[in-house]
Design a protein around this motif. Structure first.
Motif, PDB file in Angstrom:
ATOM      1  N   SER A  78      -6.338   7.014   5.640  1.00  0.00           N
ATOM      2  CA  SER A  78      -7.608   7.262   6.322  1.00  0.00           C
ATOM      3  C   SER A  78      -7.451   8.288   7.426  1.00  0.00           C
ATOM      4  O   SER A  78      -6.371   8.484   7.922  1.00  0.00           O
ATOM      5  CB  SER A  78      -8.125   5.961   6.909  1.00  0.00           C
TER       6      SER A  78
ATOM      7  N   ARG B 188      -6.430  -0.281   0.562  1.00  0.00           N
ATOM      8  CA  ARG B 188      -6.765   0.631   1.660  1.00  0.00           C
ATOM      9  C   ARG B 188      -7.768  -0.029   2.609  1.00  0.00           C
ATOM     10  O   ARG B 188      -7.646   0.076   3.832  1.00  0.00           O
ATOM     11  CB  ARG B 188      -7.325   1.943   1.131  1.00  0.00           C
ATOM     12  N   GLU B 189      -8.737  -0.719   2.029  1.00  0.00           N
ATOM     13  CA  GLU B 189      -9.753  -1.374   2.854  1.00  0.00           C
ATOM     14  C   GLU B 189      -9.115  -2.433   3.745  1.00  0.00           C
ATOM     15  O   GLU B 189      -9.395  -2.517   4.945  1.00  0.00           O
ATOM     16  CB  GLU B 189     -10.796  -2.020   1.929  1.00  0.00           C
TER      17      GLU B 189
ATOM     18  N   ASP C 157      -7.292   1.436  -3.722  1.00  0.00           N
ATOM     19  CA  ASP C 157      -8.568   1.403  -3.001  1.00  0.00           C
ATOM     20  C   ASP C 157      -8.787   0.043  -2.348  1.00  0.00           C
ATOM     21  O   ASP C 157      -9.245  -0.054  -1.204  1.00  0.00           O
ATOM     22  CB  ASP C 157      -9.720   1.723  -3.954  1.00  0.00           C
ATOM     23  N   GLU C 158      -8.461  -1.015  -3.094  1.00  0.00           N
ATOM     24  CA  GLU C 158      -8.641  -2.376  -2.572  1.00  0.00           C
ATOM     25  C   GLU C 158      -7.752  -2.612  -1.360  1.00  0.00           C
ATOM     26  O   GLU C 158      -8.189  -3.149  -0.333  1.00  0.00           O
ATOM     27  CB  GLU C 158      -8.291  -3.368  -3.690  1.00  0.00           C
TER      28      GLU C 158
ATOM     29  N   CYS D 212      -5.069   2.953  -9.187  1.00  0.00           N
ATOM     30  CA  CYS D 212      -6.034   3.537  -8.247  1.00  0.00           C
ATOM     31  C   CYS D 212      -6.958   2.463  -7.667  1.00  0.00           C
ATOM     32  O   CYS D 212      -7.270   2.476  -6.465  1.00  0.00           O
ATOM     33  CB  CYS D 212      -6.866   4.620  -8.933  1.00  0.00           C
ATOM     34  N   GLU D 213      -7.387   1.541  -8.508  1.00  0.00           N
ATOM     35  CA  GLU D 213      -8.274   0.458  -8.040  1.00  0.00           C
ATOM     36  C   GLU D 213      -7.548  -0.415  -7.019  1.00  0.00           C
ATOM     37  O   GLU D 213      -8.127  -0.813  -6.002  1.00  0.00           O
ATOM     38  CB  GLU D 213      -8.735  -0.393  -9.226  1.00  0.00           C
TER      39      GLU D 213
ATOM     40  N   GLY E 261      -4.314   9.899   0.577  1.00  0.00           N
ATOM     41  CA  GLY E 261      -5.259   8.785   0.445  1.00  0.00           C
ATOM     42  C   GLY E 261      -5.366   7.940   1.683  1.00  0.00           C
ATOM     43  O   GLY E 261      -6.085   6.966   1.734  1.00  0.00           O
TER      44      GLY E 261
ATOM     45  N   TYR F 173       0.834  -1.202   0.000  1.00  0.00           N
ATOM     46  CA  TYR F 173       0.000   0.000   0.000  1.00  0.00           C
ATOM     47  C   TYR F 173       0.872   1.257   0.000  1.00  0.00           C
ATOM     48  O   TYR F 173       0.653   2.182  -0.779  1.00  0.00           O
ATOM     49  CB  TYR F 173      -0.938  -0.018   1.211  1.00  0.00           C
TER      50      TYR F 173
END
Length: 201
Positions: free
Chosen positions: A201, A174-175, A171-172, A167-168, A199, A138
């Motif tokens: 949290s 990050r979760e 995002d994946e 970007c995808e 980006g 990440y």
């Protein structure tokens, strides 16, 4: 440091092992001098010498991209192909382009680089080594995303499929990283650095 064999002498004071690779020997030696108070540092002045010095004990590689003979990109590929589990920071005068998305580095500094910048990035990637693979990936991907966003126009970014896939993936991850970090609240330094990321949290 001796220059006749293409590599510099390392400091043996202990600590994390750092390999500095740059065909400008004076610059490589300067970076090594900046780091030697806190790290065990070796310098290599070309790609072949860098690979000769690579061992499992090397934890961080500071790697120039443009070198005669083996380029930094080729050295990076070889380091990854050979399975070394080290952090790699590209330290280079080459402005980042979309080709960085597929490269296996952890961070990227554009020359000229100050002592503070160099020490900060080495400390940052050192901290990442303590955390899980998802978090390391990440960090690396967010670094690439930020680099590209600082260099490219919105139109160029929107038109690039590799950037959209990046970007995808961010995002994946990050979760998944959010879930990991929520269980690491006692690691205040890590959480603070994570929240400062673009980006994050």
């Amino acid at each position: 440091m001796a220059e006749n064999d293409g590599q510099g002498a390392g400091d043996t004071s202990g600590g994390l092992e750092v390999l500095v690779v740059d065909d400008e020997s004076r610059l490589a030696d300067l970076f090594a001098a900046w780091l030697q108070a806190d790290y065990n540092v070796e310098a290599a002045y070309d790609g072949e010498s860098a690979l000769d010095l690579m061992e499992d004990s090397v934890e961080i590689v500071l790697l120039d991209r443009r070198m005669p003979g083996l380029s930094g990109d080729e050295v990076l590929d070889r380091i990854r192909e050979d399975g070394y589990d080290c952090r790699v920071v590209m330290v280079t005068a080459v402005d980042p382009d979309f080709d960085i998305i597929e490269m296996g580095f952890d961070d990227y500094l554009v020359k000229p680089v100050s002592k503070d910048e160099l020490l900060e990035v080495v400390e940052s990637v050192t901290g990442r080594s303590e955390y899980e693979t998802d978090i390391q990936e990440y960090y690396a991907l967010v670094s690439k995303k930020s680099l590209l966003e600082s260099e490219k126009s919105e139109r160029e970014l929107e038109d690039n499929e590799e950037y959209r896939e990046l970007c995808e993936r961010v995002d994946e991850l990050r979760e998944r990283v959010d879930q990991t970090v929520s269980g690491m609240q006692d690691h205040d330094d890590f959480v603070g650095a994570f929240q400062d990321l673009p980006g994050g949290s």
